[in-house]
Scaffold this active site. Structure first.
Site, PDB file in Angstrom:
ATOM      1  N   ASN A   9       0.860  -1.187   0.000  1.00 10.14           N
ATOM      2  CA  ASN A   9       0.000   0.000   0.000  1.00 10.14           C
ATOM      3  C   ASN A   9       0.896   1.237   0.000  1.00 10.14           C
ATOM      4  OD1 ASN A   9      -1.830   2.034   0.512  1.00 10.14           O
ATOM      5  ND2 ASN A   9      -2.358   1.345   2.580  1.00 10.14           N
ATOM      6  N   TRP A  10       0.991   1.875  -1.157  1.00 10.89           N
ATOM      7  CA  TRP A  10       1.904   3.022  -1.277  1.00 10.89           C
ATOM      8  C   TRP A  10       1.360   4.283  -0.601  1.00 10.89           C
ATOM      9  CZ3 TRP A  10       3.649   2.807  -7.172  1.00 10.89           C
ATOM     10  CH2 TRP A  10       4.288   1.570  -7.400  1.00 10.89           C
ATOM     11  N   LYS A  11       0.091   4.252  -0.247  1.00 14.80           N
ATOM     12  CA  LYS A  11      -0.566   5.428   0.361  1.00 14.80           C
ATOM     13  C   LYS A  11      -0.351   6.662  -0.537  1.00 14.80           C
ATOM     14  CE  LYS A  11      -0.246   3.225   4.830  1.00 14.80           C
ATOM     15  NZ  LYS A  11      -0.173   3.342   6.270  1.00 14.80           N
ATOM     16  N   HIS A  94      -9.598   1.209   5.371  1.00 13.26           N
ATOM     17  CA  HIS A  94      -8.299   1.386   6.031  1.00 13.26           C
ATOM     18  C   HIS A  94      -8.490   2.375   7.186  1.00 13.26           C
ATOM     19  CE1 HIS A  94      -4.170   2.550   6.770  1.00 13.26           C
ATOM     20  NE2 HIS A  94      -3.795   1.468   6.115  1.00 13.26           N
ATOM     21  N   GLU A  96      -6.872   4.789   8.143  1.00  6.51           N
ATOM     22  CA  GLU A  96      -6.667   6.196   7.785  1.00  6.51           C
ATOM     23  C   GLU A  96      -7.922   6.767   7.114  1.00  6.51           C
ATOM     24  OE1 GLU A  96      -3.028   5.481   5.667  1.00  6.51           O
ATOM     25  OE2 GLU A  96      -2.035   5.029   7.564  1.00  6.51           O
ATOM     26  N   GLU A 164      -5.250  -4.853  11.008  1.00 12.47           N
ATOM     27  CA  GLU A 164      -4.213  -3.832  11.164  1.00 12.47           C
ATOM     28  C   GLU A 164      -4.419  -3.078  12.471  1.00 12.47           C
ATOM     29  OE1 GLU A 164      -2.410  -2.760   7.147  1.00 12.47           O
ATOM     30  OE2 GLU A 164      -4.145  -1.468   7.387  1.00 12.47           O
ATOM     31  N   GLY A 170       2.653   2.220  10.831  1.00 10.38           N
ATOM     32  CA  GLY A 170       3.613   3.305  10.634  1.00 10.38           C
ATOM     33  C   GLY A 170       4.369   3.690  11.898  1.00 10.38           C
ATOM     34  N   SER A 208       3.496  -2.249  10.359  1.00 16.82           N
ATOM     35  CA  SER A 208       4.958  -2.310  10.518  1.00 16.82           C
ATOM     36  C   SER A 208       5.558  -3.658  10.116  1.00 16.82           C
ATOM     37  CB  SER A 208       5.370  -1.937  11.943  1.00 16.82           C
ATOM     38  OG  SER A 208       4.995  -0.602  12.227  1.00 16.82           O
ATOM     39  N   GLY A 230       4.737   1.319   4.732  1.00 17.93           N
ATOM     40  CA  GLY A 230       6.047   1.954   4.551  1.00 17.93           C
ATOM     41  C   GLY A 230       7.077   1.091   3.838  1.00 17.93           C
TER      42      GLY A 230
HETATM   43  P1  PGA Z   1       2.834   0.205   7.722  1.00 15.08           P
HETATM   44  O1  PGA Z   1       1.345   0.442   7.155  1.00 15.08           O
HETATM   45  O2  PGA Z   1       3.341  -1.061   7.115  1.00 15.08           O
HETATM   46  O3  PGA Z   1       3.602   1.432   7.287  1.00 15.08           O
HETATM   47  O4  PGA Z   1       2.722   0.107   9.207  1.00 15.08           O
HETATM   48  C1  PGA Z   1       0.464  -0.626   7.008  1.00 15.08           C
HETATM   49  C2  PGA Z   1      -0.831  -0.134   6.427  1.00 15.08           C
HETATM   50  O5  PGA Z   1      -1.271   0.967   6.796  1.00 15.08           O
HETATM   51  O6  PGA Z   1      -1.450  -0.816   5.592  1.00 15.08           O
END
Ligand code: PGA
Length: 249
Positions: A9-11, A94, A96, A164, A170, A208, A230
Site C-alpha cells: 500500500n503506497w498510500k 483502512h 486512515e 491492522e 507506521g 509495521s 512503509g
Molecule cells: P505500515 O502500514 O506497514 O507502514 O505500518 C500498514 C498499512 O497501513 O497498511
C-alpha cells in the site's frame, strides 16, 4: 498452507518517475511463487496498470466511491472504473480512511458491495486503537467484531480481511506473534460463525511489517499474507517480504 498474498500500500507517496523505478525493481525482487499486488495512488493507477500488464504482479486500489453507478459525483472514482483499469483488489476501510474521512460501517458496506459487483475482491481492514487494546481483550474484540459485522451481508462472496492494529501502523511497533494469532483466530471464528464452517477466510496482517519480522509473521497458519505500508516503498525490503511469504507456501 495456501499461497500468501502480499499487498504493498503506497498510500499518498511517490511520483510517476519513482513509481516506474520501484516497479522495475519489484519485478525482479518479487518474481515468482507468491501472490503480490501493489496499490499505488489513484493518480498513477493507469500508468502502473500498463507497466504491470502481462506480468504476475496484480493491481490494487486504495479506495473506491460508494456510489455504485457512474454519474454526477464530482471527484469520485467508481468500482467499474477501477475494474476497467485492471484492478484485482480494492482496500476498503483502512484506518486512515476511517479516521480522516469518517468512513463508517454503512458507507463501507456500500463500497464493499460496489467492488464485488464490479468483479473485484475487497480487502476489508479492521483494527483497534492503542487505547482499545490497553482496555483489554473484551473491549478490542468487541471493536473488531463491530467492524466485521458488515461482512455478514457478503456471504458467499469473495473478500479478504486485513487485521491492522492502529497502534502498529507506521509506528515501527509490530504486534507480537501471540497478539496477531489471537486476533486472526478471533476474526476467523467470527466469520465462520457468520458464514458457515465451509467458508474460505483469508486474513492478512498489516502494521509495521518489515523484512526482519516477515518470517515470523508468515509462519503463523492464521496469517494469509500481509498488507505492507512503509516497507512497500523500498523495492529491496518489499522483495524480502515477498521472499519470506514464498518460503511458507
Ligand atoms: P505500515 O502500514 O506497514 O507502514 O505500518 C500498514 C498499512 O497501513 O497498511
Amino acid at each position: 498452507m495456501a499461497d500468501k498474498l502480499v499487498i504493498g500500500n503506497w498510500k499518498m507517496n511517490g511520483r510517476l518517475a519513482t513509481s516506474q523505478v520501484l516497479l522495475e525493481a519489484l519485478s525482479v525482487s518479487c518474481a515468482g511463487g507468491v501472490q503480490v499486488a501493489v496499490a499505488p495512488p489513484l493518480a498513477y493507477l493507469a500508468a502502473v496498470s500498463s507497466v504491470l500488464a502481462g506480468g504476475s504482479m496484480m493491481l490494487a486500489a486504495q479506495d473506491v466511491s460508494a456510489f455504485a453507478v457512474d454519474g454526477a459525483y464530482t471527484g469520485e472514482v467508481s468500482a467499474a472504473m477501477l475494474a476497467d483499469l485492471g484492478c484485482r483488489y480494492v482496500l476498503i476501510g483502512h484506518s486512515e480512511r476511517r479516521q480522516y474521512f469518517a468512513e463508517d460501517n454503512d458507507l463501507l458496506l456500500r463500497k464493499l458491495q460496489a467492488v464485488i459487483a464490479a468483479g473485484m475482491v475487497p480487502v476489508y481492514c479492521v483494527g483497534e486503537t492503542l487505547q482499545q487494546r490497553e482496555a483489554g481483550i473484551g473491549i478490542y474484540q468487541r471493536v473488531i467484531g463491530e467492524q466485521l459485522a458488515v461482512l455478514g451481508a457478503l456471504a458467499g462472496k469473495e473478500y479478504v480481511v486485513a487485521y491492522e492494529p492502529i497502534w502498529a501502523i507506521g509506528t515501527g511497533r509490530v504486534a507480537s506473534i501471540g497478539q496477531i494469532d489471537e486476533v486472526h483466530q478471533y476474526i476467523r471464528d467470527t466469520l465462520l460463525q457468520c458464514h458457515g464452517a465451509s467458508a474460505t477466510i483469508r486474513v492478512l496482517y498489516g502494521g509495521s511489517v518489515k523484512a526482519d519480522n516477515a518470517d515470523a509473521i508468515f509462519s503463523l497458519k492464521s496469517v494469509g499474507g500481509a498488507l505492507v505500508g512503509g516497507a512497500s516503498l523500498d523495492a529491496n525490503g518489499f522483495g524480502q517480504i515477498c521472499q519470506a511469504a514464498k518460503k511458507t507456501v
